[in-house]
Each structure stands twice: as C-alpha cells, then as structure tokens.
Design a protein around this motif. Structure first.
Motif, PDB file in Angstrom:
ATOM      1  N   LYS A   1       0.826  -1.208   0.000  1.00 48.93           N
ATOM      2  CA  LYS A   1       0.000   0.000   0.000  1.00 48.93           C
ATOM      3  C   LYS A   1       0.862   1.261   0.000  1.00 48.93           C
ATOM      4  O   LYS A   1       0.515   2.261  -0.634  1.00 48.93           O
TER       5      LYS A   1
ATOM      6  N   PHE B   1      -7.792   7.163  -1.054  1.00 41.18           N
ATOM      7  CA  PHE B   1      -8.559   6.106  -0.402  1.00 41.18           C
ATOM      8  C   PHE B   1      -9.277   5.233  -1.432  1.00 41.18           C
ATOM      9  O   PHE B   1      -9.220   4.000  -1.376  1.00 41.18           O
ATOM     10  N   ASP B   2      -9.957   5.869  -2.388  1.00 40.03           N
ATOM     11  CA  ASP B   2     -10.712   5.111  -3.398  1.00 40.03           C
ATOM     12  C   ASP B   2      -9.796   4.289  -4.281  1.00 40.03           C
ATOM     13  O   ASP B   2     -10.131   3.166  -4.678  1.00 40.03           O
TER      14      ASP B   2
ATOM     15  N   TRP C   1      -7.725   1.594  -1.462  1.00 41.39           N
ATOM     16  CA  TRP C   1      -8.563   0.685  -0.677  1.00 41.39           C
ATOM     17  C   TRP C   1      -9.860   0.296  -1.377  1.00 41.39           C
ATOM     18  O   TRP C   1     -10.483  -0.687  -1.018  1.00 41.39           O
ATOM     19  N   GLY C   2     -10.262   1.089  -2.386  1.00 47.19           N
ATOM     20  CA  GLY C   2     -11.463   0.747  -3.155  1.00 47.19           C
ATOM     21  C   GLY C   2     -12.680   1.543  -2.736  1.00 47.19           C
ATOM     22  O   GLY C   2     -12.832   1.935  -1.579  1.00 47.19           O
TER      23      GLY C   2
ATOM     24  N   ASP D   1     -15.674   0.670  -2.314  1.00 48.62           N
ATOM     25  CA  ASP D   1     -16.600  -0.007  -1.396  1.00 48.62           C
ATOM     26  C   ASP D   1     -15.956  -0.401  -0.070  1.00 48.62           C
ATOM     27  O   ASP D   1     -16.559  -1.114   0.737  1.00 48.62           O
ATOM     28  N   SER D   2     -14.741   0.050   0.174  1.00 44.20           N
ATOM     29  CA  SER D   2     -14.042  -0.337   1.401  1.00 44.20           C
ATOM     30  C   SER D   2     -14.741   0.232   2.636  1.00 44.20           C
ATOM     31  O   SER D   2     -15.237   1.361   2.626  1.00 44.20           O
ATOM     32  N   GLU D   3     -14.781  -0.561   3.698  1.00 42.66           N
ATOM     33  CA  GLU D   3     -15.371  -0.117   4.955  1.00 42.66           C
ATOM     34  C   GLU D   3     -14.315   0.449   5.904  1.00 42.66           C
ATOM     35  O   GLU D   3     -14.619   0.839   7.034  1.00 42.66           O
ATOM     36  N   THR D   4     -13.070   0.491   5.448  1.00 38.58           N
ATOM     37  CA  THR D   4     -11.993   1.063   6.253  1.00 38.58           C
ATOM     38  C   THR D   4     -12.183   2.570   6.381  1.00 38.58           C
ATOM     39  O   THR D   4     -12.667   3.228   5.467  1.00 38.58           O
TER      40      THR D   4
END
Length: 224
Positions: free
Chosen positions: A154, A176-177, A180-181, A183-186
């Motif tokens: 990362k 972040f997008d 981590w994507g 749809d990430s919940e992080t």
C-alpha cells in the motif's frame, strides 16, 4: 498503474480486461456510458480505454465532460468508424489517441504504453523517477541512491499515485478510493497513517518534506 475500460461489447471488454490484467495493470470496467463517467470522475485511474458507441452517454460526451471539468487523464478511444472526420472529431474532443476496431491486442498494449510514457519524462519504461526517488514496478519498491525503501504494497501504491501526479494535489478521497477501493469499509483516516509511514521511510534520506500536506484537502509530491 490503474486502467478503466469502458466498453459495452461484453466479449471485447472481458478480453481487454484479461489481457491488461495479465500485463500487471489494475483494471476496472464499465459497460455503459453513465457508469463509465461516474468511475472516471473519481480521478483514481491513470488511463481510460473508451468506446465511442455506448448505451447512455457516448464516449465523445464522456471525453468532453471530463475535459470540461479539468480532468487531464490519458484517454484512448476505441471506434468502429474509420473515416478521417470521425477520428478528427475524437481527437478534437480531447482524446489522446484512437484505435479502430477490429484491432490486435498487441497494438492496444503498444498504444497504452505509448500514452503512459507520454504522461511525462518522469516515466522510464518500468520506472518512475522524481528527484532522488526511483520507483521500480518490477520490484514494487522505491529506491534512493540505489538503496531500497522497503515499501509495503500500500505504501508503494500511494507513492506511485503521488509520483504519477507530481506537483498536483491528490485528495484523501482519491487516495482512499484508489488504494482501498470505493466499497471499502476502512476509515479514510488510514490514508494519513500510511502517509506518516512513508514519511518515516523518507526522512532517513532527508526527503520526508517531499510529501506536502495540503490542509483540509490532501497531499502533493513536490520538491521545496
């Protein structure tokens, strides 16, 4: 490197995604113009492979919208139309290159690599260079004077995105997008944690100030 493929022909789209993934690109895909524009507007891709004829918004409408919004991402148009006028319209709308269907995948790969190289002289084959930092895609690590930084996956991806957008603001949301994507919940605060880790690895070489914080917005890779 992250590529967005917007193509409504399922067979061609899946084949393109498979080939690009096999070349170690990170690939996302969309089958309609509206979905494609939504993904493109996130500002997390390095290049778009874009069909002109799409359900909903056309490829040309997507190009014009992105350019009008100040998006400078490289765009390769795919078109079944081979007339000079059609090609000129595509390029004048803001596309960087075009490819006429049917095409060989080898040519698609060659055009993509040419557009990536054209992004700036910081790119040399499988390396990114900025100041004293070299990012090597083969080893997935960064180097300063041939000394490895020992980056995690990362950390590497974050530094790569910053180096692909040198001296430009990259927002926390974009990082972040991309990393981590969507749809990430992080929590988005993870971005600041990894930026902190990166700076700690750069401070050894006196380069921690290269990653500048743009208060309330994001970060920028820029030499003082």
């Amino acid at each position: 490197m992250r590529i967005l493929v917007i193509e409504d022909d399922n067979i061609l789209r899946e084949a393109t995604v498979e080939i690009l993934t096999g070349e170690d690109y990170i690939v996302e895909q969309a089958a309609t113009g509206d979905e494609g524009l939504y993904l493109a507007e996130q500002g997390i891709h390095d290049l778009i492979v874009l069909d002109i004829m799409l359900p909903g918004l056309s490829g040309l409408e997507i190009v014009k919208t992105l350019r009008n919004n100040g998006c400078a991402i490289s765009i390769l148009l795919l078109t079944a139309k081979d007339s000079v006028d059609d090609r000129v319209i595509g390029l004048e709308s803001g596309a960087d290159d075009y490819l006429v269907k049917p095409f060989a995948m080898r040519e698609l790969l060659a055009r993509i690599k040419a557009l990536i190289r054209r992004k700036g002289n910081l790119i040399i084959e499988d390396q990114l260079n900025y100041g004293k930092i070299t990012l090597n895609n083969k080893f997935k690590d960064g180097f300063v004077d041939a000394e490895p930084l020992g980056l995690t996956n990362k950390e590497y991806e974050i530094l790569e995105f910053l180096m692909l957008n040198t001296e430009q603001i990259v927002t926390r949301d974009q990082l972040f997008d991309r990393i981590w994507g969507l749809d990430s919940e992080t929590s988005i605060s993870v971005v600041d944690i990894y930026i902190h880790h990166l700076r700690k690895k750069l401070v050894v070489y006196g380069l921690d100030t290269l990653i500048q914080t743009v208060r309330g917005v994001g970060f920028m890779l820029k030499e003082s």
